[in-house]
Design a protein around this motif. Structure first.
Motif, mmCIF file in Angstrom:
data_model
loop_
_atom_site.group_PDB
_atom_site.id
_atom_site.type_symbol
_atom_site.label_atom_id
_atom_site.label_comp_id
_atom_site.label_asym_id
_atom_site.label_seq_id
_atom_site.Cartn_x
_atom_site.Cartn_y
_atom_site.Cartn_z
ATOM 1 N N UNK A 156 0.858 -1.186 0.000
ATOM 2 C CA UNK A 156 0.000 0.000 0.000
ATOM 3 C C UNK A 156 0.889 1.228 0.000
ATOM 4 N N UNK A 157 0.430 2.277 -0.682
ATOM 5 C CA UNK A 157 1.188 3.524 -0.711
ATOM 6 C C UNK A 157 0.226 4.692 -0.604
ATOM 7 N N UNK A 158 0.716 5.825 -0.084
ATOM 8 C CA UNK A 158 -0.122 7.017 -0.010
ATOM 9 C C UNK A 158 0.110 7.881 -1.243
ATOM 10 N N UNK A 159 -0.989 8.293 -1.853
ATOM 11 C CA UNK A 159 -0.941 9.177 -3.014
ATOM 12 C C UNK A 159 -1.754 10.420 -2.699
ATOM 13 N N UNK A 187 -5.399 1.653 -14.425
ATOM 14 C CA UNK A 187 -4.894 0.939 -15.609
ATOM 15 C C UNK A 187 -3.591 0.213 -15.291
ATOM 16 N N UNK A 188 -2.868 0.669 -14.281
ATOM 17 C CA UNK A 188 -1.622 0.015 -13.856
ATOM 18 C C UNK A 188 -1.887 -1.018 -12.761
ATOM 19 N N UNK A 189 -3.160 -1.361 -12.566
ATOM 20 C CA UNK A 189 -3.536 -2.379 -11.575
ATOM 21 C C UNK A 189 -3.369 -1.942 -10.130
ATOM 22 N N UNK A 190 -3.354 -0.622 -9.901
ATOM 23 C CA UNK A 190 -3.387 -0.134 -8.526
ATOM 24 C C UNK A 190 -4.851 0.162 -8.192
ATOM 25 N N UNK A 191 -5.226 -0.261 -6.989
ATOM 26 C CA UNK A 191 -6.622 -0.145 -6.562
ATOM 27 C C UNK A 191 -6.720 0.940 -5.499
ATOM 28 N N UNK A 192 -7.727 1.800 -5.607
ATOM 29 C CA UNK A 192 -7.985 2.803 -4.568
ATOM 30 C C UNK A 192 -8.727 2.107 -3.429
ATOM 31 N N UNK A 193 -8.081 1.984 -2.266
ATOM 32 C CA UNK A 193 -8.711 1.274 -1.147
ATOM 33 C C UNK A 193 -9.189 2.220 -0.034
ATOM 34 N N UNK A 194 -8.830 3.506 -0.146
ATOM 35 C CA UNK A 194 -9.349 4.512 0.778
ATOM 36 C C UNK A 194 -9.080 5.854 0.111
ATOM 37 N N UNK A 195 -9.938 6.847 0.340
ATOM 38 C CA UNK A 195 -9.737 8.149 -0.310
ATOM 39 C C UNK A 195 -10.647 9.203 0.285
ATOM 40 N N UNK A 196 -10.180 10.447 0.262
ATOM 41 C CA UNK A 196 -11.082 11.571 0.528
ATOM 42 C C UNK A 196 -10.498 12.873 -0.026
ATOM 43 N N UNK A 197 -11.409 13.790 -0.344
ATOM 44 C CA UNK A 197 -11.039 15.150 -0.720
ATOM 45 C C UNK A 197 -10.961 15.963 0.566
ATOM 46 N N UNK A 248 -5.347 9.526 -1.160
ATOM 47 C CA UNK A 248 -5.823 8.164 -1.351
ATOM 48 C C UNK A 248 -4.761 7.133 -0.990
ATOM 49 N N UNK A 249 -5.239 5.946 -0.654
ATOM 50 C CA UNK A 249 -4.359 4.803 -0.441
ATOM 51 C C UNK A 249 -4.496 3.904 -1.663
ATOM 52 N N UNK A 250 -3.354 3.603 -2.280
ATOM 53 C CA UNK A 250 -3.332 2.710 -3.441
ATOM 54 C C UNK A 250 -2.758 1.372 -3.018
ATOM 55 N N UNK A 251 -3.367 0.310 -3.504
ATOM 56 C CA UNK A 251 -2.890 -1.033 -3.167
ATOM 57 C C UNK A 251 -2.649 -1.827 -4.439
ATOM 58 N N UNK A 252 -1.561 -2.604 -4.417
ATOM 59 C CA UNK A 252 -1.283 -3.484 -5.551
ATOM 60 C C UNK A 252 0.122 -4.039 -5.482
ATOM 61 N N UNK A 253 0.432 -4.899 -6.437
ATOM 62 C CA UNK A 253 1.759 -5.490 -6.541
ATOM 63 C C UNK A 253 2.782 -4.367 -6.720
ATOM 64 N N UNK A 254 3.769 -4.311 -5.827
ATOM 65 C CA UNK A 254 4.852 -3.337 -5.978
ATOM 66 C C UNK A 254 4.337 -1.888 -6.040
ATOM 67 N N UNK A 294 4.391 8.153 -1.671
ATOM 68 C CA UNK A 294 5.363 7.666 -0.683
ATOM 69 C C UNK A 294 6.589 7.114 -1.402
ATOM 70 N N UNK A 295 7.773 7.291 -0.768
ATOM 71 C CA UNK A 295 9.003 6.882 -1.459
ATOM 72 C C UNK A 295 9.576 5.547 -0.986
ATOM 73 N N UNK A 296 9.018 4.958 0.071
ATOM 74 C CA UNK A 296 9.565 3.696 0.598
ATOM 75 C C UNK A 296 8.515 3.057 1.512
ATOM 76 N N UNK A 297 8.668 1.766 1.811
ATOM 77 C CA UNK A 297 7.687 1.095 2.664
ATOM 78 C C UNK A 297 7.498 1.766 4.029
#
Ligand code: CMP
Length: 134
Positions: free
Chosen positions: A4-7, A28-38, A74-80, A118-121
């Motif tokens: 998961x990463x913060x965007x 399209x890059x297979x990252x899923x939005x698993x949480x988000x708000x404006x 938003x929180x993005x989730x996916x492989x790598x 985010x730049x690292x785990x």
């Protein structure tokens, strides 16, 4: 591994009405939005988020820019996900960003650079917790 990463879609990109176009690139890059708000960040929230940059000469301009309008967090989730998001964003300075990246296509300057990622785990975990809790 699945990460998961913060965007953050920054005020310049929100004002340009390209939230959807940017999210489409993640999807399209297979990252899923698993949480988000404006959210309109307060100065204190922006300063806390960027606390690691407190001593940098650009800190004040960065904070002022980040509170100049709403951001889409938003929180993005996916492989790598962490590296994949950084690849999609392109270099911090849009003048150096590869063609076809989010910053090359939507950003104006190193401050108004459309997105944060985010730049690292370790930073991803801290940044996600900062906005969304555990
Ligand atoms: P971001 O990934 O959000 O993290 C810190 C931000 O500071 C960065 O994107 C840029 O928008 C901004 N910034 C401004 N000047 C610089 C600089 N010289 N080096 C790195 N980041 C900078």
């Amino acid at each position: 591994a699945i990460e998961r990463t913060l965007s953050i879609i920054k005020p310049d990109a929100v004002a340009k009405n390209v939230i959807g176009e940017i999210i489409t690139r993640f999807e399209k890059a297979n990252l899923k939005v698993v949480n988000a708000r404006l959210q309109q960040l307060t100065r204190e929230e922006a300063e806390g988020f960027y606390a690691v940059h407190k001593e940098r000469p650009f800190f004040n301009d960065l904070v002022n820019f980040m509170i100049s309008g709403p951001v889409f967090i938003q929180v993005l989730e996916g492989e790598n996900a962490i590296a994949k998001n950084r690849e999609l964003m392109g270099a911090t300075d849009p003048k150096k960003a590869e063609p076809g990246t989010i910053r090359a296509d939507f950003a104006e300057s190193i401050d108004a650079n459309a997105v944060h990622g985010s730049d690292a785990p370790e930073t991803a975990a801290v940044e996600i917790a900062y906005f969304f809790g555990k």
